[in-house]
Design a protein around this motif. Structure first.
Motif: not given
Length: 204
Positions: A102-107, A121-132, A176-179
């Motif tokens: 959510t913060a990635g989307t906001t940024i 981009i927000g989704m990628t921010t959340g999952i990118g580290g796990g993929v790497a 709210v979105a993060a929750a």
């Protein structure tokens, strides 16, 4: 302040999950720290590269690196004890996923990206580290398998996008979105929900 605290909690959770995976793969202490750092910071770095933010935010703020490296070292030293805290690590990981997506989307929106691009981009921010992390450990990324993970991140990112389109205040919308992301992720784990796979694929 709340988002910063949640972000640090997410970094610790991601660094711990990466370090645990590296320990299980029998990497040395340097490898454990590298995988921990990559898992925690990878998504944010990918986000900043996509948005043209140079150098990436997490590489300009040394506390991020220090917290993640310290977490990886603690996991390396006390991995049997940390492994027993599986539920706490999963909850913290879900919080991190929600905050980063959510913060990635906001940024991204604040940087002038379209709603569509910002959500991706927000989704990628959340999952990118796990993929790497999984690629470093020569595994098929977890988010590309059955678990409800990337879809939870995308749902939270989409909520932020909707809030932006409706001109709602970004702070409360992000929280709210993060929750919602955390709730979807934890409910999926509790109910053992999985995304469907192709029939006859050999996976059930």
């Amino acid at each position: 302040m709340l988002l910063t605290a949640l972000e640090l909690l997410g970094l610790v959770a991601f660094a711990a999950s990466g370090a645990l995976a590296a320990v299980r793969a029998r990497l040395d202490v340097f490898g454990v720290v590298v995988v921990g750092l990559t898992t925690a910071l990878g998504g944010g770095i990918i986000r900043d590269v996509l948005l043209g933010i140079h150098p990436p935010t997490t590489l300009r703020n040394w506390p991020y690196l220090a917290v993640c490296a310290a977490t990886a070292l603690v996991v390396f030293a006390f991995h049997p004890q940390v492994a027993k805290l599986r539920r706490a690590v999963l909850l913290a990981d879900a919080i991190g996923l929600g905050v980063f997506a959510t913060a990635g989307t906001t940024i991204a929106l604040a940087s002038g990206a379209t709603v569509y691009a910002a959500c991706l981009i927000g989704m990628t921010t959340g999952i990118g580290g796990g993929v790497a992390r999984d690629l470093l450990l020569r595994e098929i990324p977890l988010v590309l398998r059955k678990e409800i993970y990337a879809m939870a991140a995308l749902a939270g990112a989409a909520l932020v996008g909707v809030g932006h389109a409706l001109l709602l205040p970004p702070g409360p919308v992000t929280v709210v979105a993060a929750a919602v992301v955390v709730a979807i992720r934890m409910l999926a784990l509790w109910r053992r929900w999985n995304a469907p796979v192709a029939r006859g694929s050999g996976d059930g």
